[in-house]
Design an enzyme around this catalytic site. Structure first.
Site, PDB file in Angstrom:
ATOM      1  N   ALA A   1       0.825  -1.201   0.000  1.00 50.16           N
ATOM      2  CA  ALA A   1       0.000   0.000   0.000  1.00 50.16           C
ATOM      3  C   ALA A   1       0.856   1.247   0.000  1.00 50.16           C
ATOM      4  CB  ALA A   1      -0.922   0.006   1.235  1.00 50.16           C
TER       5      ALA A   1
ATOM      6  N   SER B   1       0.695   3.667   1.911  1.00 54.92           N
ATOM      7  CA  SER B   1       0.987   4.135   3.264  1.00 54.92           C
ATOM      8  C   SER B   1       1.931   3.212   4.013  1.00 54.92           C
ATOM      9  CB  SER B   1      -0.322   4.258   4.059  1.00 54.92           C
ATOM     10  OG  SER B   1      -0.967   2.996   4.120  1.00 54.92           O
ATOM     11  N   CYS B   2       2.156   2.000   3.479  1.00 57.37           N
ATOM     12  CA  CYS B   2       2.981   1.040   4.211  1.00 57.37           C
ATOM     13  C   CYS B   2       3.686   0.119   3.250  1.00 57.37           C
ATOM     14  CB  CYS B   2       2.118   0.225   5.173  1.00 57.37           C
ATOM     15  SG  CYS B   2       3.050  -1.050   6.037  1.00 57.37           S
ATOM     16  N   GLY B   3       4.985   0.261   3.142  1.00 53.25           N
ATOM     17  CA  GLY B   3       5.717  -0.534   2.178  1.00 53.25           C
ATOM     18  C   GLY B   3       5.980  -1.952   2.604  1.00 53.25           C
TER      19      GLY B   3
ATOM     20  N   CYS C   1       3.670  -3.881   4.330  1.00 55.49           N
ATOM     21  CA  CYS C   1       2.424  -4.580   4.649  1.00 55.49           C
ATOM     22  C   CYS C   1       2.338  -5.925   3.969  1.00 55.49           C
ATOM     23  CB  CYS C   1       1.225  -3.725   4.240  1.00 55.49           C
ATOM     24  SG  CYS C   1       1.100  -2.174   5.137  1.00 55.49           S
TER      25      CYS C   1
END
Length: 257
Positions: A101, A103-105, A107
């Site tokens: 995502a 917002s979060c590499g 995840c």
């Protein structure tokens, strides 16, 4: 500003129809020699830099010399990476089960063990000067073209120890922006050991790990670091600065001279 990085929408504001520009977010699948590695949610633009940086900072490759070519034209929102015949990649270890995502590499990492990379402690001896550090936020903001239009993008920039801007990239994901600057600098064969990474938001564990993967000794952020980012910096020998809002800042690891 590249038009592909922002899009115009009609919105209601206080009862009136007005135009608003939004940052573009689109998926991109990264495939290495026919094996899908990840799908990243990113802002289009500088995609080849993003792919190069991703391959290095995620530990897929140790050197860009192993890459024969990167094809971005064959299929929209797909990056096809072709390696040299002698390149070896542990695809089972690298492949992600889910998408990455914006917002979060991390995840999509398949296991906890795959998150941490086994890398040596940095011993560069490089310490950033206070007057150089305090000038970085303004220098970065002056170059953030798409942010000025949309207000919705993160930025990452590499600076020399004298405060000279080397490269700046923007993206809806902070880790993507970091991959883009690292990918560009690596392709230019720039020495990371005396560079400063300045980011527009907070500093997570992944920000520290990505910078450590290529040997960046100093990471500075406008906002806060996480506890794991501070722990990582202290273990890795990196300088970590947070809440850089001139005239003040916090030093969580390393030193400012």
């Amino acid at each position: 500003m590249s038009e592909e990085r922002s899009a115009e929408y009609q919105v209601q504001r206080a009862g009136e129809l007005v135009s608003d520009r939004l940052a573009v977010e689109e998926p991109m699948q990264i495939t290495v020699d026919g094996c899908p590695i990840a799908v990243v949610m990113r802002t289009p633009g500088h995609d080849e830099d993003l792919v190069r940086g991703f391959l290095l900072t995620e530990g897929v490759l140790r050197s860009l010399s192993l890459v024969s070519r990167i094809d971005l034209e064959q299929k929209q929102n797909h990056a096809l990476v072709f390696l040299n015949d002698d390149a070896e990649v542990d695809y089972e270890k690298q492949q992600r089960n889910l998408y990455s995502a914006s917002s979060c590499g991390i995840c999509g990492k398949a296991s906890i063990e795959s998150i941490r990379q086994e890398l040596p402690r940095l011993e560069s001896g490089f310490a950033v000067r206070k007057e150089i550090l305090l000038a970085l936020p303004d220098k970065m903001r002056e170059t953030q073209e798409t942010f000025e239009k949309t207000g919705g993008l993160h930025a990452a920039a590499l600076f020399t120890q004298d405060g000279e801007l080397v490269v700046l990239r923007e993206d809806v994901g902070r880790h993507n922006a970091i991959d883009k600057v690292i990918g560009w600098a690596a392709a230019e064969e720039i020495d990371f050991s005396h560079l400063i990474l300045q980011v527009s938001g907070r500093v997570s564990f992944e920000v520290m790990q990505k910078s450590h993967a290529v040997g960046i000794p100093v990471i500075s952020a406008i906002s806060a670091p996480t506890s794991l980012a501070v722990d990582f910096a202290q273990e890795s020998g990196q300088t970590l600065i947070g809440f850089l809002r001139p005239p003040s800042y916090n030093v969580y690891s390393g030193e400012v001279v």
